[in-house]
Write an enzyme that holds these catalytic residues in place. Structure first.
Site, PDB file in Angstrom:
ATOM      1  N   THR A  22       3.531   1.738   6.431  1.00  0.00           N
ATOM      2  CA  THR A  22       2.014   1.332   6.316  1.00  0.00           C
ATOM      3  C   THR A  22       1.100   2.908   7.245  1.00  0.00           C
ATOM      4  O   THR A  22       2.238   2.582   8.037  1.00  0.00           O
ATOM      5  CB  THR A  22       1.935  -0.339   6.570  1.00  0.00           C
ATOM      6  OG1 THR A  22       0.931  -0.130   7.075  1.00  0.00           O
ATOM      7  CG2 THR A  22       2.540  -0.677   7.942  1.00  0.00           C
TER       8      THR A  22
ATOM      9  N   ASP B 153       1.835  -2.365  12.246  1.00  0.00           N
ATOM     10  CA  ASP B 153       1.560  -2.676  12.513  1.00  0.00           C
ATOM     11  C   ASP B 153       3.058  -3.559  11.618  1.00  0.00           C
ATOM     12  O   ASP B 153       2.659  -5.174  12.064  1.00  0.00           O
ATOM     13  CB  ASP B 153       0.263  -3.901  11.859  1.00  0.00           C
ATOM     14  CG  ASP B 153       0.239  -3.920  10.563  1.00  0.00           C
ATOM     15  OD1 ASP B 153       1.459  -3.327  10.103  1.00  0.00           O
ATOM     16  OD2 ASP B 153      -0.566  -4.378  10.037  1.00  0.00           O
TER      17      ASP B 153
ATOM     18  N   ARG C 222      -6.427  -2.898   9.074  1.00  0.00           N
ATOM     19  CA  ARG C 222      -6.605  -4.530   8.536  1.00  0.00           C
ATOM     20  C   ARG C 222      -7.188  -4.528  10.952  1.00  0.00           C
ATOM     21  O   ARG C 222      -8.300  -4.980  10.876  1.00  0.00           O
ATOM     22  CB  ARG C 222      -5.765  -4.825   8.374  1.00  0.00           C
ATOM     23  CG  ARG C 222      -4.877  -4.993   7.221  1.00  0.00           C
ATOM     24  CD  ARG C 222      -4.134  -5.723   6.846  1.00  0.00           C
ATOM     25  NE  ARG C 222      -2.589  -4.974   7.626  1.00  0.00           N
ATOM     26  CZ  ARG C 222      -1.663  -5.553   6.548  1.00  0.00           C
ATOM     27  NH1 ARG C 222      -1.193  -6.684   5.910  1.00  0.00           N
ATOM     28  NH2 ARG C 222      -0.181  -4.914   7.457  1.00  0.00           N
TER      29      ARG C 222
ATOM     30  N   GLY D 274       0.660  -1.246  -0.083  1.00  0.00           N
ATOM     31  CA  GLY D 274      -0.152   0.172   0.189  1.00  0.00           C
ATOM     32  C   GLY D 274       0.913   1.309   0.267  1.00  0.00           C
ATOM     33  O   GLY D 274       1.699   1.123   0.434  1.00  0.00           O
TER      34      GLY D 274
ATOM     35  N   ARG E 105       1.157  -4.728  -5.523  1.00  0.00           N
ATOM     36  CA  ARG E 105       1.126  -6.491  -4.670  1.00  0.00           C
ATOM     37  C   ARG E 105       1.511  -7.601  -5.504  1.00  0.00           C
ATOM     38  O   ARG E 105       0.730  -7.515  -6.521  1.00  0.00           O
ATOM     39  CB  ARG E 105       0.183  -6.100  -3.628  1.00  0.00           C
ATOM     40  CG  ARG E 105      -0.022  -5.674  -3.093  1.00  0.00           C
ATOM     41  CD  ARG E 105      -1.251  -5.926  -2.239  1.00  0.00           C
ATOM     42  NE  ARG E 105      -1.213  -4.897  -0.585  1.00  0.00           N
ATOM     43  CZ  ARG E 105      -1.553  -3.925  -0.541  1.00  0.00           C
ATOM     44  NH1 ARG E 105      -2.826  -3.398  -2.024  1.00  0.00           N
ATOM     45  NH2 ARG E 105      -1.653  -3.200   0.545  1.00  0.00           N
TER      46      ARG E 105
ATOM     47  N   ASP F  69      -0.880   0.957   8.580  1.00  0.00           N
ATOM     48  CA  ASP F  69      -1.200   0.440  10.116  1.00  0.00           C
ATOM     49  C   ASP F  69      -0.943  -0.043  10.786  1.00  0.00           C
ATOM     50  O   ASP F  69      -1.110  -0.074  11.848  1.00  0.00           O
ATOM     51  CB  ASP F  69      -1.822  -0.932   9.463  1.00  0.00           C
ATOM     52  CG  ASP F  69      -2.545  -0.849   8.294  1.00  0.00           C
ATOM     53  OD1 ASP F  69      -3.373  -0.109   7.961  1.00  0.00           O
ATOM     54  OD2 ASP F  69      -2.256  -1.845   7.340  1.00  0.00           O
TER      55      ASP F  69
ATOM     56  N   ASP G 222       4.693  -5.429   6.162  1.00  0.00           N
ATOM     57  CA  ASP G 222       5.178  -6.802   6.628  1.00  0.00           C
ATOM     58  C   ASP G 222       4.951  -7.545   5.347  1.00  0.00           C
ATOM     59  O   ASP G 222       6.627  -8.558   5.715  1.00  0.00           O
ATOM     60  CB  ASP G 222       4.296  -7.455   7.572  1.00  0.00           C
ATOM     61  CG  ASP G 222       5.111  -8.718   8.612  1.00  0.00           C
ATOM     62  OD1 ASP G 222       5.718  -8.856   9.419  1.00  0.00           O
ATOM     63  OD2 ASP G 222       4.077  -9.409   8.140  1.00  0.00           O
TER      64      ASP G 222
END
Length: 336
Positions: free
Chosen positions: A145, A149, A191, A30, A91, A147, A122
């Site tokens: 990212t 995460d 997510r 992303g 991706r 996120d 990740d």
């Protein structure tokens, strides 16, 4: 045989250019606001270090398709204020195959590219790990990212811009919520990580926050929320992460059926990934790139650059991708 001055200078320049090491950068997964500032700094800093910079367009797909071009100052002029990434991202399912990773390495070898920087998350780092183990490519991963995460780092590139986009959206929605006596359920991305929702809740004054990391029972809020309405509350703002067990519309239905207030859902979606990069993300892009390039030049063959309270540090890709990310416990406690 002697050479005149007019011939010596071009000869020296050719020798220096030949001796310069080649380094490439790509964006994977992303896009985030902060990638373009990172690309700008990558070109300027590598040239300062007598390196020859290359852009890999469209992520690992471009690495396989040999969509690799030498980067110039002109390529990065005027991009520092733009969201997304000028060189594209993707991706890549093909890069998961050993066969295509071999093709990617051959393409790098043709251009004598010895080092690779990857802006991604990740999943991107997992592919990079396999690439390194098979072909010993020197690399440094930069967490990128919204996120937030990725294990081992407290901060990922693009997070601050995303939080500011959410802040602006929540503030705007509050105006409508208060005008019409409504509850608004605002869904953030992330997510299975509730970082964006949690920080946005703590900094926006919303009345409810639901995230995957914390169990909840809506019935526990009913008595208090009804009491607040009796005492004059005109509206509610609920910020929920996309990874919770319920659909956002179900939360809105709960507000209407159990609390007794008209409700709406606002899914912010990909709005959070774009926008003018904040000062913090621009500065972090600068620092991530400088540290990554310096560490590669110092001989570290494979790492992910992380940022924690004590500053920047480098961790092995095993440490980053093989351990689950956990939300800051101090932030979680503030939700109680």
């Amino acid at each position: 045989m002697s050479l005149d001055n007019g011939k010596i200078k071009p000869l020296i320049q050719r020798i220096c250019m030949h001796s310069a090491k080649n380094i490439a950068i790509l964006c994977s997964g992303g896009d985030v606001s902060g990638m373009n500032p990172a690309l700008k700094q990558f070109v300027e800093y590598t040239k300062k270090k007598n390196l020859k910079p290359f852009f890999v367009y469209d992520g690992y797909e471009g690495l396989i398709d040999n969509n690799i071009k030498e980067a110039t100052y002109e390529d990065v002029a005027g991009i520092i204020n733009r969201g997304g990434t000028k060189i594209g991202s993707a991706r890549s399912k093909r890069f998961m195959s050993k066969e295509y990773r071999k093709v990617a390495k051959q393409n790098l070898d043709k251009l004598d590219i010895e080092m690779l920087i990857v802006l991604g998350g990740d999943g991107s780092f997992r592919g990079l790990h396999a690439f390194h183990e098979e072909h010993n490519i020197k690399f440094c991963g930069i967490p990128s990212t919204i996120d937030n995460d990725i294990n081992g780092t407290d901060y990922s590139l693009g997070v601050d811009t995303a939080l500011n986009i959410i802040k602006t959206s929540v503030d705007a929605i509050r105006d409508t919520a208060s005008s019409f006596k409504r509850a608004f359920v605002i869904e953030t991305m992330g997510r299975d990580c509730g970082y964006l929702a949690l920080v946005s809740h703590l900094t926006s004054g919303s009345e409810l926050c639901l995230i995957p990391e914390k169990k909840y029972d809506l019935r526990e809020y009913e008595k208090e929320f009804k009491k607040q309405i009796q005492n004059g509350r005109r509206y509610f703002i609920a910020i929920v992460s996309e990874g919770i067990k319920q659909d956002s519309q179900e939360i809105a239905d709960w507000f209407e059926n159990s609390i007794g207030i008209e409700s709406r859902v606002s899914v912010l979606g990909h709005l959070q990934r774009g926008g003018n990069p904040t000062v913090k993300d621009r500065l972090m892009a600068y620092k991530f790139i400088v540290n990554a390039v310096d560490e590669l030049l110092n001989g570290r063959a494979e790492s992910v650059i992380c940022y924690e309270e004590q500053g920047f540090n480098f961790k092995s890709i095993d440490t980053v991708v093989n351990h689950a990310h956990k939300l800051d416990q101090n932030l979680l406690e503030l939700l109680d």
